[in-house]
Motif scaffolding. Sequence first.
Motif, mmCIF file in Angstrom:
data_model
loop_
_atom_site.group_PDB
_atom_site.id
_atom_site.type_symbol
_atom_site.label_atom_id
_atom_site.label_comp_id
_atom_site.label_asym_id
_atom_site.label_seq_id
_atom_site.Cartn_x
_atom_site.Cartn_y
_atom_site.Cartn_z
ATOM 1 N N ILE A 91 0.878 -1.175 0.000
ATOM 2 C CA ILE A 91 0.000 0.000 0.000
ATOM 3 C C ILE A 91 0.914 1.222 0.000
ATOM 4 C CG2 ILE A 91 -1.703 1.307 1.327
ATOM 5 C CD1 ILE A 91 -2.737 -1.343 2.480
ATOM 6 N N ALA A 92 0.726 2.110 -0.966
ATOM 7 C CA ALA A 92 1.586 3.298 -1.079
ATOM 8 C C ALA A 92 0.731 4.540 -0.835
ATOM 9 C CB ALA A 92 2.234 3.354 -2.459
ATOM 10 N N VAL B 87 3.434 -0.983 4.085
ATOM 11 C CA VAL B 87 2.974 0.377 3.807
ATOM 12 C C VAL B 87 4.172 1.244 3.452
ATOM 13 C CG1 VAL B 87 1.907 2.423 4.826
ATOM 14 C CG2 VAL B 87 0.968 0.159 5.312
ATOM 15 N N LEU B 88 4.114 1.887 2.297
ATOM 16 C CA LEU B 88 5.201 2.765 1.868
ATOM 17 C C LEU B 88 4.690 4.190 1.733
ATOM 18 C CD1 LEU B 88 6.750 0.571 -1.004
ATOM 19 C CD2 LEU B 88 7.525 0.768 1.363
ATOM 20 N N ASP B 89 5.463 5.138 2.256
ATOM 21 C CA ASP B 89 5.106 6.540 2.085
ATOM 22 C C ASP B 89 5.638 7.048 0.748
ATOM 23 O OD1 ASP B 89 3.977 7.059 4.759
ATOM 24 O OD2 ASP B 89 6.004 6.641 5.452
ATOM 25 N N THR C 250 -0.057 -2.719 -6.834
ATOM 26 C CA THR C 250 0.089 -1.785 -5.712
ATOM 27 C C THR C 250 -1.211 -1.026 -5.480
ATOM 28 O OG1 THR C 250 2.469 -1.513 -6.001
ATOM 29 C CG2 THR C 250 1.312 0.293 -4.906
ATOM 30 N N LEU C 251 -1.532 -0.852 -4.215
ATOM 31 C CA LEU C 251 -2.738 -0.129 -3.851
ATOM 32 C C LEU C 251 -2.348 1.285 -3.423
ATOM 33 C CD1 LEU C 251 -5.540 -1.981 -2.082
ATOM 34 C CD2 LEU C 251 -5.395 0.502 -2.152
ATOM 35 N N PHE C 252 -2.691 2.249 -4.228
ATOM 36 C CA PHE C 252 -2.352 3.635 -3.927
ATOM 37 C C PHE C 252 -3.472 4.279 -3.123
ATOM 38 C CE2 PHE C 252 0.115 2.550 -7.660
ATOM 39 C CZ PHE C 252 1.361 3.080 -7.352
ATOM 40 N N LEU C 253 -3.107 4.773 -1.972
ATOM 41 C CA LEU C 253 -4.049 5.439 -1.074
ATOM 42 C C LEU C 253 -3.676 6.921 -1.106
ATOM 43 C CD1 LEU C 253 -6.024 5.708 1.285
ATOM 44 C CD2 LEU C 253 -4.296 4.682 2.774
ATOM 45 N N ALA D 56 -2.525 -1.375 -11.303
ATOM 46 C CA ALA D 56 -2.511 -0.442 -10.170
ATOM 47 C C ALA D 56 -3.936 -0.187 -9.693
ATOM 48 C CB ALA D 56 -1.857 0.867 -10.580
ATOM 49 N N ARG D 57 -4.115 -0.053 -8.386
ATOM 50 C CA ARG D 57 -5.417 0.255 -7.800
ATOM 51 C C ARG D 57 -5.312 1.554 -6.996
ATOM 52 N NH1 ARG D 57 -6.556 -5.090 -4.538
ATOM 53 N NH2 ARG D 57 -4.292 -4.953 -4.229
ATOM 54 N N PHE D 58 -6.394 2.281 -6.952
ATOM 55 C CA PHE D 58 -6.385 3.588 -6.300
ATOM 56 C C PHE D 58 -7.584 3.754 -5.382
ATOM 57 C CE2 PHE D 58 -4.138 3.936 -10.295
ATOM 58 C CZ PHE D 58 -3.023 4.693 -9.974
#
Lengths: 280, 280, 280
Positions: free
Chosen positions: B13-14, B42-44, B72-75, B97-99
């Motif tokens: 999760i980024a 979790v990556l910043d 990757t799940l982009f938050l 990619a998911r957002f």
Amino acid sequence: MTRARTSGRRAPIAILTDFGYRDHYVGAMKGVIATIAPQARVLDITHGIPAQSVTAGAIALRECWRYFPAGTLFLAVVDPGVGTPRLPIAVETLAGARFVAPDNGLVSLAVEQAGLKRAVELRAPRYRLSKVSSTFHGRDIFAPAAAHLWRGERLDAMGPRLKTIERLSIAEPLVRGRRLVGTVIYVDGFGNLVTNIGRAALARFESSFPGARLSVRIGRGAPLRIVNAYGDAPRGAPLATFGSFELLEIAVRDSSAAGFFKAAEGTPITVTVNLGLRNG
Amino acid sequence: MTRARTSGRRAPIAILTDFGYRDHYVGAMKGVIATIAPQARVLDITHGIPAQSVTAGAIALRECWRYFPAGTLFLAVVDPGVGTPRLPIAVETLAGARFVAPDNGLVSLAVEQAGLKRAVELRAPRYRLSKVSSTFHGRDIFAPAAAHLWRGERLDAMGPRLKTIERLSIAEPLVRGRRLVGTVIYVDGFGNLVTNIGRAALARFESSFPGARLSVRIGRGAPLRIVNAYGDAPRGAPLATFGSFELLEIAVRDSSAAGFFKAAEGTPITVTVNLGLRNG
Amino acid sequence: MTRARTSGRRAPIAILTDFGYRDHYVGAMKGVIATIAPQARVLDITHGIPAQSVTAGAIALRECWRYFPAGTLFLAVVDPGVGTPRLPIAVETLAGARFVAPDNGLVSLAVEQAGLKRAVELRAPRYRLSKVSSTFHGRDIFAPAAAHLWRGERLDAMGPRLKTIERLSIAEPLVRGRRLVGTVIYVDGFGNLVTNIGRAALARFESSFPGARLSVRIGRGAPLRIVNAYGDAPRGAPLATFGSFELLEIAVRDSSAAGFFKAAEGTPITVTVNLGLRNG
């Protein structure tokens, strides 16, 4: 089942400091943790607590601890008294959260919510680095203690029990006739002004003046109505709302209320009643 | 094979926000994720997007999403409309990619590149925190949704399908006779000025003036040649180059072009041809 | 034993850059690492090294490398010469720490302490991204190299051996009669002024004047005594102490010495002896 396979399910170590983002200080703490507890998951809460602001750190910790998994080990360092006789401590709470910090009130607001179970002084040399500096206990005392506790070391192995920990008290708002007088206790990075006025205190005040319309004033600013969300005000306009702290908060839509009102921690906020002017 | 042994291979999760580095806001989001999906990595990306700058966030996301693992799940949370009727959404793309984000254009530039597959409104209460504030949907709606999706929850379980998502459009540069007129669309932390002029647009413009030499001007500054690297200019000297965005960029070697030219997002940039002056 | 079960025990990748906290640059590097080495644990040391300050980065790295687990892979990027012929390198040390960085002195102070074992130029195209920009080698060259090395790739596969790496030298303090003259070499985020005067140099100087009392001066400021901890001075008062760098440091209790003395890197610091005034 081996530790290698279960560690991913363990609660993390969550770090909060005022060490900022310029230096290697937080990095050194993470290195110490990775050396002692290589499998620990380390999460940054923030390292941007204003320098030496124990109160700001205590409020930030109070506002986020309950969103972490039970058993999370909070490593908190805002430590203006480093090198003086203030104690380094570790705390277990009834809610399961654990805290490692200097005993200066930094964890007290969170511990009050979580329920103090037991506290010890971090005195045992074997859970410190072999050489302890007088200026960086985050690296030399607190990070090693957190890592050892995460690995399963017992709290009582760390040092002697303490009966109490230092408490920080946040003043309550005061009723003065038709005015409820509070204070800005936290200014966030958007410039939102968080006060010490909670929903319950406001409801009690409001119930003394049935049918009255409330407005909020900061300094000599115009009276503000309490709205539901930032988006309920026009862009650039000031507003009052209950924000994520569940406390009354002054904000400026898409801008900084701290700048707009030249306000800071300690600035007074007044809620007033306008009798005769009914809501709605 | 159990989840415990495979999770390390899952995409992370980024997180990208404008929450800054002073408060506990990002920490609270990480706590929520660690509670729901303890094994998620979790990556910043950054939390320093200028406050409420949806465009800056959208460009930053567009520039980095393709460097992350597929899946990757982009938050992403830059959310000036929090508490208003703007929708919270989740998006799946053809590239994998998911957002998860507010539907205000923030993810639209990245989704355009990755290819929209399906989008839903995040409406189902069971994938939100039990209490939803009106000011902090990052914690109460977006982080829980991201964590549940990471754990394998289906997109369609989150809420109803949406036919489209909000789009953000970045203006294209315009040809005006012998000039190609663009704009600064992003100022980075070094003060580099990134424009909306891509290599293709420049090549098309250049092909209309065979043999001409191009120069770049910003405001009343002296004309700049386009060089290959920051290091091709002397220290303290301004230059134009194609930077890591693959867009024409104005920089000052070892210094800030934003300061040097007093420029910001929106400042016009002009590419001009000097006929008769041959390149080389 | 499979890689999935052992990876948690491997040393982390620790990142230090001057990329700041505003942009997606560090995020893109983490995405590249997560793509190549999904199981690598990535720790941020700091991304707040002052822009292009190779010296500040080198000192920060020197001060923290030894607190990380043996085998840690340090990925360090402060790279004013990106796009010029300066080499990208990887280094193995006798102490086990490994470094990936531009060859501009950035890792030299840490490598000096850890002991140079072997160094190579990062030349092999297969350990770079397929497209290498001229402005962002952190993403295109350094992050992929670090990820491949973490996965177990041999150093010599990356490129040809180098006999030496660029060294950065920090000036030593000088004895001038009754004065020991040093310099501020690092200003930290609290505004503490770290000098180049170590305990050994001070002890040697002191031994030439038996029984003398030492005091420290910065600019035209009043002479300061050397105390054991920040807390040994009253609030707002300046002091000299040996801080966590094990170097003489000027601080102001609960405030910024850089602001108080208007000092910066390069400001001279003098230790003087007052004969006749005995200590204690």
